[in-house]
Design an enzyme around this catalytic site. Structure first.
Site, PDB file in Angstrom:
ATOM      1  N   GLU A 178       0.824  -1.205   0.000  1.00 14.94           N
ATOM      2  CA  GLU A 178       0.000   0.000   0.000  1.00 14.94           C
ATOM      3  C   GLU A 178       0.862   1.262   0.000  1.00 14.94           C
ATOM      4  O   GLU A 178       0.462   2.301  -0.498  1.00 14.94           O
ATOM      5  CB  GLU A 178      -0.933  -0.014   1.232  1.00 14.94           C
ATOM      6  CG  GLU A 178      -2.338   0.432   0.890  1.00 14.94           C
ATOM      7  CD  GLU A 178      -3.335   0.195   2.005  1.00 14.94           C
ATOM      8  OE1 GLU A 178      -4.306  -0.539   1.763  1.00 14.94           O
ATOM      9  OE2 GLU A 178      -3.174   0.727   3.123  1.00 14.94           O
ATOM     10  N   HIS A 237       6.723 -27.184   0.432  1.00 15.13           N
ATOM     11  CA  HIS A 237       6.005 -28.212  -0.318  1.00 15.13           C
ATOM     12  C   HIS A 237       4.909 -27.596  -1.178  1.00 15.13           C
ATOM     13  O   HIS A 237       3.939 -28.259  -1.539  1.00 15.13           O
ATOM     14  CB  HIS A 237       5.435 -29.251   0.651  1.00 15.13           C
ATOM     15  CG  HIS A 237       6.523 -29.940   1.423  1.00 15.13           C
ATOM     16  ND1 HIS A 237       7.051 -31.149   1.037  1.00 15.13           N
ATOM     17  CD2 HIS A 237       7.229 -29.547   2.521  1.00 15.13           C
ATOM     18  CE1 HIS A 237       8.021 -31.482   1.891  1.00 15.13           C
ATOM     19  NE2 HIS A 237       8.147 -30.523   2.794  1.00 15.13           N
ATOM     20  N   LYS A 255     -13.330   2.092  -2.710  1.00 15.23           N
ATOM     21  CA  LYS A 255     -14.271   2.508  -1.646  1.00 15.23           C
ATOM     22  C   LYS A 255     -15.407   3.325  -2.254  1.00 15.23           C
ATOM     23  O   LYS A 255     -16.564   3.180  -1.876  1.00 15.23           O
ATOM     24  CB  LYS A 255     -13.545   3.385  -0.621  1.00 15.23           C
ATOM     25  CG  LYS A 255     -12.687   2.620   0.385  1.00 15.23           C
ATOM     26  CD  LYS A 255     -12.193   3.581   1.455  1.00 15.23           C
ATOM     27  CE  LYS A 255     -11.200   2.934   2.398  1.00 15.23           C
ATOM     28  NZ  LYS A 255     -10.627   3.896   3.349  1.00 15.23           N
TER      29      LYS A 255
HETATM   30  O1  PA5 Z   1      -3.030   1.927   5.915  1.00 15.23           O
HETATM   31  C1  PA5 Z   1      -4.129   2.416   5.763  1.00 15.23           C
HETATM   32  O2  PA5 Z   1      -4.332   3.646   5.880  1.00 15.23           O
HETATM   33  C2  PA5 Z   1      -5.345   1.567   5.470  1.00 15.23           C
HETATM   34  O3  PA5 Z   1      -5.007   0.244   5.283  1.00 15.23           O
HETATM   35  C3  PA5 Z   1      -6.340   1.660   6.614  1.00 15.23           C
HETATM   36  O4  PA5 Z   1      -5.749   1.175   7.779  1.00 15.23           O
HETATM   37  C4  PA5 Z   1      -7.630   0.901   6.304  1.00 15.23           C
HETATM   38  O5  PA5 Z   1      -8.182   1.336   5.084  1.00 15.23           O
HETATM   39  C5  PA5 Z   1      -8.645   1.088   7.414  1.00 15.23           C
HETATM   40  O6  PA5 Z   1      -8.881   2.441   7.603  1.00 15.23           O
HETATM   41  P1  PA5 Z   1      -9.545   2.998   8.912  1.00 15.23           P
HETATM   42  O7  PA5 Z   1      -8.658   2.719  10.060  1.00 15.23           O
HETATM   43  O8  PA5 Z   1      -9.695   4.467   8.662  1.00 15.23           O
HETATM   44  O9  PA5 Z   1     -10.873   2.322   9.058  1.00 15.23           O
END
Ligand code: PA5
Length: 468
Positions: free
Chosen positions: A293, A322, A436
């Site tokens: 990410e 394996h 989203k």
């Molecule tokens: O690293 C990030 O920002 C994302 O993976 C968030 O943690 C994830 O989308 C969840 O977001 P939130 O904590 O706002 O619900």
């Protein structure tokens, strides 16, 4: 005295794996740029930025989490985290690494009075239904974790649980909810204020995937009886090392440069993390998120299309020997491997010497599973080495709160530094936001009406889907 994790990159070098490796000259070539990036990070940190670096020195969050847990630990059968991504993966990884391997199955006594812990990071209706069938929600403390306070998955879980608790317990349901979210922004904060729920803060300036050492990861860990002060100590030792050490003595700088080099110069655009430790298996998942990410980006800082990012893959020793190792040794040479190994497991299990007349079994007798695990790892490393596949290793003297804290900060820093190598922003996730938006539109969120029409038009055009 806590022993530290060690970093070994010898099997990435040209003198070990030939032209598929990196030469000493190439490695030294990254010294000045890596030092410049480190110094930039140091400056940002010293002027109040890069908040994740300051978390290990802030004892307040740990203190609050421990106090909260101590006052309630005996009152609940279950502690349940409702969250996703950075608001769940760290919790899962910490519990697997530092709790009993069958934490929820052993008796409460063996858990030293701690409740069972579940981290629900999915909304699959069958899983969620099955989960609700399994627990008594009246004896459960739900920790809703969302930094933004508006993630559709987590909010839906919250609404379902809120409704169930409210029906069963009325006003008293307050005792069954604690919310971790931003200090002022988001719908959850509004709800906390309205309903007067217990709450914790995800500090400003710390992104989801960098939030494991905030109340996001600390609260469930405190309930699990994990030594979170030592976790922070381990993380602090890596921050200090990173800010002080020169390039060749600074594994975070070296590993960022090495991964960047293998990705951009050698075509090793897949990064496999393979723990030879069940305890560390979910840290490969945590790594997968922070690496993917943070570094998978379409645009660089100047707005130019660059499509960066190494694809992180998780594998588990010995299980995946394996399953995956055939591909790793003989398939395309497009991967760089990181083995996580453990010198000293918590337990030793001897293999009994039986069936002495069968040579194919007798050799196992009087050895231990510990030895077999280590030798299997060495086997995989040597096989990859013979196949000239680049690999490095992080060695844990023992898996404990201190070394796990070190590992977390090692990879947070390496990821942030890699962002500088790729010249991209490692702290945003515009690609996630796009998905989203579609979900919001399809679920009928206000403000997304036109987008919903557009999406429905796209979906109705499908001509390639049919019954078999
Ligand atoms: O690293 C990030 O920002 C994302 O993976 C968030 O943690 C994830 O989308 C969840 O977001 P939130 O904590 O706002 O619900």
């Amino acid at each position: 005295m806590n022993s530290s994790i060690r970093f070994d990159y010898s099997n990435l070098m040209q003198e070990v794996i030939g032209k598929e490796g990196i030469s000493k000259k190439e490695l030294s070539g990254y010294k000045s740029v890596s030092t410049r990036y480190r110094d930039e990070m140091k400056k940002e940190y010293e002027s109040g930025g890069l908040k994740f670096l300051s978390l290990p020195f802030n004892k307040q969050y740990a203190k609050e989490a421990l106090k909260f847990a101590k006052e309630r630990i005996n009152k609940y059968e279950n502690f349940v985290v409702l969250g996703i991504g950075g608001s769940a993966l760290g919790n899962i990884a910490l519990l697997t690494a530092l709790g009993h391997p069958y934490y929820n199955i052993v008796s409460k006594k063996e858990r030293k009075g701690s409740p069972r812990i579940f981290i629900l990071d999915n909304i699959d209706p069958d899983q969620f239904y099955g989960f609700l069938e399994t627990i008594d929600i009246r004896k459960t403390l739900f920790n809703v974790v969302s930094k933004s306070g508006e993630t559709a998955e987590t909010m839906s879980q919250f609404l379902i649980i809120y409704d169930m608790l409210n029906r069963k317990l009325g006003k008293k349901h307050k005792n069954n909810l604690v919310i971790t979210t931003d200090a002022s922004k988001g719908f959850l904060r509004k709800i906390i204020e309205k309903e007067n729920y217990d709450s914790f803060v995800v500090p400003d300036g710390v992104g989801g995937r960098f939030s494991i050492l905030t109340p996001v990861g600390l609260l469930s860990s405190a309930f699990a009886g994990i030594d979170i002060n030592n976790l922070l100590k381990g993380a602090a030792s890596i921050v200090e090392m990173f800010l002080k050490n020169d390039y060749l003595k600074n594994p975070t700088m070296l590993n960022a440069a090495l991964h960047y080099h293998f990705d951009t110069q050698k075509g090793n655009n897949i990064s496999v993390m393979m723990p030879y430790s069940y305890k560390l298996k979910d840290f490969a998942d945590w790594y997968r998120q922070i690496w993917a990410e943070s570094l998978g980006k379409k645009f660089n800082l100047k707005g130019k299309e660059v499509f960066t990012g190494q694809t992180p893959i998780k594998a588990l020793g010995v299980t995946d020997q394996h399953s995956q190792v055939q591909l790793y040794t003989e398939g395309p040479n497009n991967k760089i491997f990181t083995f996580l190994s453990v010198d000293d497991f918590d337990n030793t299990i001897k293999i009994p010497k039986l069936f002495k007349e069968i040579d194919g079994l007798a050799y196992l007798g009087n050895h231990s599973l510990n030895e077999l695990m280590t030798f299997e790892r060495i086997g995989t490393e040597l096989a990859l080495k013979a196949a000239k596949r680049p690999q490095c290793q992080i060695l844990f003297p023992k898996v404990n709160a201190f070394t796990v804290g070190q590992f977390i900060m090692f990879y947070e820093i390496q990821t942030a530094l890699s962002g500088k190598f790729y010249q991209i922003n490692p702290y945003d996730q515009p690609g996630v936001e796009a998905g989203k938006k579609v979900a919001y539109a399809l679920m009928g969120r206000k403000g997304y009406e036109d987008y919903q029409k557009e999406i429905l038009k796209q979906l109705s055009k499908k001509e390639t889907s049919f019954f078999v």
